[in-house]
Design a protein around this motif. Structure first.
Motif, short mmCIF file in Angstrom:
data_model
loop_
_atom_site.label_atom_id
_atom_site.label_comp_id
_atom_site.label_asym_id
_atom_site.label_seq_id
_atom_site.Cartn_x
_atom_site.Cartn_y
_atom_site.Cartn_z
N ARG A 70 -67.64 -79.21 23.32
CA ARG A 70 -66.32 -78.65 23.00
C ARG A 70 -65.86 -77.76 24.14
O ARG A 70 -66.66 -77.19 24.88
CB ARG A 70 -66.38 -77.84 21.70
CG ARG A 70 -66.47 -78.70 20.45
CD ARG A 70 -66.43 -77.88 19.18
NE ARG A 70 -67.62 -77.09 18.99
CZ ARG A 70 -67.76 -75.82 19.29
NH1 ARG A 70 -66.75 -75.12 19.81
NH2 ARG A 70 -68.90 -75.19 19.09
N TYR A 198 -65.23 -86.30 23.75
CA TYR A 198 -66.35 -85.65 23.06
C TYR A 198 -66.01 -85.35 21.60
O TYR A 198 -64.90 -84.91 21.28
CB TYR A 198 -66.75 -84.35 23.79
CG TYR A 198 -67.76 -83.58 22.97
CD1 TYR A 198 -69.08 -84.02 22.88
CD2 TYR A 198 -67.37 -82.50 22.19
CE1 TYR A 198 -69.99 -83.38 22.07
CE2 TYR A 198 -68.28 -81.84 21.37
CZ TYR A 198 -69.59 -82.29 21.32
OH TYR A 198 -70.49 -81.65 20.50
N LYS A 206 -62.81 -83.71 12.22
CA LYS A 206 -63.90 -82.74 12.09
C LYS A 206 -63.42 -81.31 12.34
O LYS A 206 -62.89 -80.66 11.45
CB LYS A 206 -65.05 -83.16 13.02
CG LYS A 206 -66.34 -82.41 12.80
CD LYS A 206 -67.47 -83.00 13.62
CE LYS A 206 -68.78 -82.24 13.46
NZ LYS A 206 -69.35 -82.30 12.10
N SER A 249 -72.64 -73.16 15.87
CA SER A 249 -73.02 -74.50 16.32
C SER A 249 -74.43 -74.49 16.93
O SER A 249 -74.79 -73.56 17.65
CB SER A 249 -72.04 -74.97 17.39
OG SER A 249 -70.73 -74.81 16.92
C1 OXD Z 1 -70.51 -79.25 15.83
C2 OXD Z 1 -70.24 -77.96 16.49
O1 OXD Z 1 -70.46 -80.29 16.48
O2 OXD Z 1 -70.23 -76.95 15.77
O3 OXD Z 1 -70.74 -79.24 14.61
O4 OXD Z 1 -70.03 -77.92 17.71
#
Ligand code: OXD
Ligand code: MN
Length: 580
Positions: A70, A198, A206, A249
């Motif tokens: 991320r 990604y 998500k 994470s």
């Molecule tokens: C995940 C994150 O992929 O928190 O869950 O980065």
């Protein structure tokens, strides 16, 4: 796939006009669609088959090496008023952000297929679920969304019936980090993402939808969208308690959600409801209930082995997409700490060389449907979700935070959640191992001002008087030599047991300034052979260290200025003054 939803029809046409794809595919979510896309990607070389004997239906995708996590510095919350996004977010004015994105999107799908993915976050028949549509030019996104969400025809039918959906537009663009942005427009429930393939940046259901947009929507509708696993702890008597736990994470949410009890507790059982996100609502009895909006896991691979997470290890032997792991001589996936086999190639597709970096990227991932988990709870599909007995916050802290402690009230628990700090991990680009404030493990994911978010959390005390108890845990204490003081993994069950016993008033505790801590043999570790001094340090607090911590935390809280809820400040003052 035609739809009678005019808004969706118009939006797809507008996006096509702007991005100029070669063709448009409406995804129906079928197995044959998945298989067809996999074949296309195998043909294009963007996916590779792994050893079909040892890992049937498993594939490997290698990302662009500059696109493996991320990107928080490129992620924005775009609201009319900057203060609504808060200092916890990067902000851009809505019009500027849209202009920037539209410039990037112009003609970006030429020669590519545009996929339209209707999806539902949460069971399709749950009143708590919310739908979205992601438009993307990435087949990798489509196959991942298939495993991670309820996507396709059933979701489209619900969108048509409800007439509303979150709009997410995604293009991988050129994968150029200088032309990469993840923009959110919570006021209009939409997302624009460009330049990354990604997971967290590209699988828009998500983090972008189920956390950033949903957290905003949840505040306006009176519920909570949280970065939490959900598990069921079943006692030998067959009684199951549900726990929702927020950790940053790559801090072990998947492992905790899939925990296998140690031998001494073999007649206990952990059921997985979710490993990353929980949507929490109060029902008409005032009971807090949780659903997992996701339908699959996008888990960190390194460190997964038969001892740390046997359920996950077995689950990812089949029907799994691996991203950025290495491979063995016989083409099995390989990662650090797998404990079996050895690497031949690394995550960049090069021959593995010892000393030249890990074989698997530290943030390499598996994507797999939740139904592959043998501990998947049947109640994960229940439209009303499960009743939550305890909420747990935690961070990765090598010192300071004890193994477990309990809040004195809901309001105090909100303060504890707001005080979560954790060492950064490889899940986001940037330096790893730096302690940063990560309230409720939501720093990268709260779609609005944290001060308003805490006020929203506090407001639950007025909605109901049967709220869950709140706890804080820390599995990651280390000594000066860097050894972990607590064995973790399966042994964490002991802590979960203590938590439930506390909820039921079945075990005493000692009161301290920061909350209730285990006392005597209240938390059963007798057979673990932990040095008594080490154990004492795990279940006690150092007032001087805590004063420093609370002073830092106080400064952080005050940085939210006038928007900070008075009640939070009062809770803060109570703890700070109790420390002396
Ligand atoms: C995940 C994150 O992929 O928190 O869950 O980065
Ligand atoms: Mn997460």
């Amino acid at each position: 796939m035609p739809t009678n939803n005019q808004e969706l029809t118009n939006w797809v046409a507008e996006v096509a006009q702007m991005t100029q794809p070669e063709s448009i595919v409406w995804c129906d979510g079928s197995e044959s669609e998945y298989d067809g896309l996999v074949s296309e990607m195998l043909g294009a070389g963007t996916l590779k088959t792994l050893n079909p004997d040892t890992h049937p239906n498993c594939f490997l995708h290698l990302s662009d090496p500059k696109d493996v996590a991320r990107v928080e510095h490129l992620t924005f919350i775009c609201t009319q008023n900057e203060d609504d996004a808060g200092q916890n977010n990067n902000w851009k004015p809505v019009a500027d952000a849209k202009q920037k994105m539209n410039d990037l999107y112009a003609g970006c799908m030429q020669g590519r297929t545009m996929y339209v993915i209707p999806y539902c976050m949460g069971p399709v028949d749950s009143p708590f679920s919310r739908c979205g549509v992601e438009i993307t030019d990435s087949p990798y996104v489509v196959i991942n969304m298939k495993l991670m969400t309820r996507m396709g025809t059933a979701a489209l039918r619900r969108i048509e019936a409800e007439g509303r959906f979150v709009r997410g537009l995604h293009s991988t663009g050129e994968l150029d980090p200088d032309r990469r942005f993840i923009m959110h427009y919570p006021e209009e429930l939409s997302i624009m993402s460009y330049g990354s393939g990604y997971g967290g940046n590209a699988l828009l259901g998500k983090k972008c939808h189920a956390l950033r947009i949903a957290s905003w929507q949840a505040r306006t509708e009176g519920w909570l969208a949280e970065h939490m696993l959900i598990l069921g702890l079943e006692s030998p008597e067959g009684e199951t308690h549900y726990i929702a736990a927020a950790f940053p994470s790559a801090c072990g949410k998947t492992n905790l959600a899939m925990l296998i009890p140690p031998e001494k507790f073999a007649d206990w059982k952990i059921w997985t409801l979710g490993d990353d996100i929980a949507w929490l609502h109060t029902d008409d009895q005032g009971q807090l209930r949780a659903i997992n909006p996701e339908a699959g896991y996008f888990g960190v691979v390194p460190g997964t082995n038969q001892k740390t997470n046997l359920n996950a290890y077995d689950m990812i032997q089949q029907n799994t997409i691996f991203t950025n792991v290495g491979t063995t001589e016989d083409n099995q996936p390989w990662w650090e700490d797998k404990k079996v086999g050895s690497p031949k190639t690394d995550w960049k597709g090069n021959e593995y060389k010892e000393g030249a970096g890990p074989a698997a990227h530290p943030n390499s991932r598996f994507t797999v449907s939740a139904t592959g988990n043998r501990a998947y709870s049947t109640l994960a599909e229940a439209p009303q979700g499960v009743p939550i007995s305890a909420i747990v916050f935690g961070g990765r802290r090598r010192e300071l935070a004890p193994l477990v402690y309990q809040a004195k009230s809901w309001e105090h628990g909100v303060l504890i959640g707001a005080g979560v700090a954790s060492e950064t991990t490889a899940a986001a680009t940037g330096e790893v191992g730096i302690v940063r404030r990560d309230p409720m493990a939501m720093k990268p994911f709260c779609g609005y001002n944290f001060a308003d978010y805490w006020a929203h959390w506090l407001s639950f005390a007025k909605r109901t008087d049967t709220l869950p108890q709140i706890f804080h845990v820390n599995w990651f204490r280390q000594n000066e030599a860097g050894d972990f003081l607590w064995p973790g993994f399966g042994e964490n069950l002991r802590v979960l047991q203590w938590i439930i016993q506390r909820c039921e008033n079945k075990v005493g505790a000692k009161e301290t300034a920061i909350g209730y801590l285990p006392e005597g043999d209240g938390l059963d570790v007798a057979d673990l052979n932990i040095d008594p001094q080490v154990w004492e340090s795990l279940i006690s607090i150092d007032d001087d260290q805590w004063k420093v911590e609370m002073d830092n935390f106080g400064e952080y809280l005050h940085s939210y200025g006038d928007r900070l809820p008075d009640e939070l400040l009062e809770q803060y003052k109570l703890v700070r003054s109790a420390l002396g």
